[in-house]
Motif scaffolding. Structure first.
Motif: not given
Length: 387
Positions: A185-192, A241-251, A356-359
């Motif tokens: 959930d946190e990664r999805a939020r970060i990606a958004r 964008m590179r970080r967004l792609v690295g998340m491997l999570r779609d919103p 926090m750790r994920e971010r």
């Protein structure tokens, strides 16, 4: 019973071999435990018969039960002709079988086996005069009961240990699943949020490019400034964008996005005031010279402070907290401390630290948490990326 392993087979055969060896010695030495006027040869056959069935007491439980209990009864009904009364060669195998029934038997076999062993001893007492003295009755019934209770007790202990292990595994799995769900959930939020930052940057680029196109001939200086803004904004957008792609999570689909800029360090005073408005006294201390930060890093610093203050309100009885931000040439250190104590000592922690750790990890930083004697401290270190 469960299928027997090779080790189980080896143990059962070894026990049967030991019982057979001692039983044969009892017949041929003979031991003082030998009673009756039976034939040594017939008794030898009986000892070997007992041992052979004892070897399969777990692999072929019904065969072992029939062999150990039915055949000796024939000698009982015949008055014991041809058979000696043996302690090691007859009673010990029966006790081993009773232990196995109580320890490993299940369902019908456990009930029938226990009943058959009781019936065997009772019939022997009725038809064999040597077993009818009070001392003999007390001894073999007492030993039989004790052996069954020991086997049953070990079974109960093993079942309880297995149940505890299963519960512990389920609890661990459930906690891990909750943690993974929180991370997802946190990664999805970060990606958004990164998506919104990139979208805003692209919008700025489009506006600046359009303005530069309109005045490139009349005002070259303005056009150069617009192109510099485009370059800076584009570089930041590419990094995000590179970080967004690295998340491997779609919103998540169907969620609306506000393309306005996300909050950053500049919005911390408003965050502090909001915390004070709900009864938490917060001191904000910023040391060093804040540089211009990429939008994603700026947002992450803001979210760390926001989540840390939220945790203070949720999990601590503290009425005050301190937020310290120290800008060094290569890093930003954020420290949020409260005076405690916790609302529920020993309570299961939430997923705020996970977020926090994920971010922070997304930018190569780290988060540390310390529950000390005088409160709770969250410390985050973020490498600085200048724009």
């Amino acid at each position: 019973m469960e299928p027997l392993s090779r080790r189980g087979w080896a143990v059962d055969v070894a026990v049967a071999g030991l019982v057979a060896a001692v039983g044969l010695l009892e017949v041929w030495v003979p031991f003082e435990s030998l009673s009756g006027d039976g034939s040594p040869f017939v008794s030898t056959v009986g000892v070997v018969w007992f041992a052979a069935h004892l070897a399969v007491r777990r692999a072929r439980p019904w065969v072992a039960l029939a062999g150990l209990l039915v055949w000796p009864l024939l000698g009982v009904f015949e008055g014991g002709q041809g058979l000696h009364l043996l302690f090691f060669g007859q009673l010990v195998p029966v006790l081993v079988l009773v232990f196995t029934i109580a320890r490993h038997g299940t369902g019908t076999y456990r009930r029938v086996g226990t009943g058959a062993a009781i019936a065997f001893i009772a019939l022997a007492d009725l038809f064999v005069p040597l077993l009818q003295s009070p001392n003999e009755l007390l001894f073999h019934w007492g030993v039989l009961t004790l052996v069954w209770l020991v086997g049953h007790g070990l079974r109960v202990s093993a079942d309880r240990a297995a149940a505890e292990a299963v519960r512990a595994h389920v609890a661990e799995t459930t906690a891990r699943e909750r943690e993974l769900a929180a991370i997802s959930d946190e990664r999805a939020r970060i990606a958004r949020e990164l998506h919104d930052i990139v979208a805003h940057s692209v919008g700025v680029i489009v506006v600046q490019a359009g303005a530069a196109e309109q005045v490139v001939e009349d005002d070259p200086e303005f056009a150069r400034r617009a192109l510099a803004t485009i370059r800076t904004t584009g570089s930041g957008a590419l990094a995000e964008m590179r970080r967004l792609v690295g998340m491997l999570r779609d919103p998540d689909p169907g969620l609306g996005h506000d393309l306005a800029p996300q909050p950053g360090i500049a919005a911390l005073p408003d965050l502090v005031e909001a915390a004070r408005g709900v009864g938490l006294s917060v001191d904000l201390d910023v040391s060093g010279v804040p540089p211009t930060l990429p939008a994603g890093l700026d947002l992450t610093a803001y979210r760390v402070v926001q989540e840390a203050l939220t945790n203070v309100r949720r999990h601590s009885r503290a009425t005050s907290a301190r937020v310290a931000m120290q800008f060094a040439p290569e890093s930003l250190e954020i420290r949020v401390t409260d005076a405690g104590p916790a609302r529920q000592p020993g309570a299961e922690p939430g997923h705020g630290l996970v977020g926090m750790r994920e971010r922070v990890a997304l930018f190569g930083g780290r988060v540390e948490a310390d529950a000390g004697e005088h409160g709770f401290t969250v410390r985050a270190v973020l490498p600085l990326e200048r724009v």
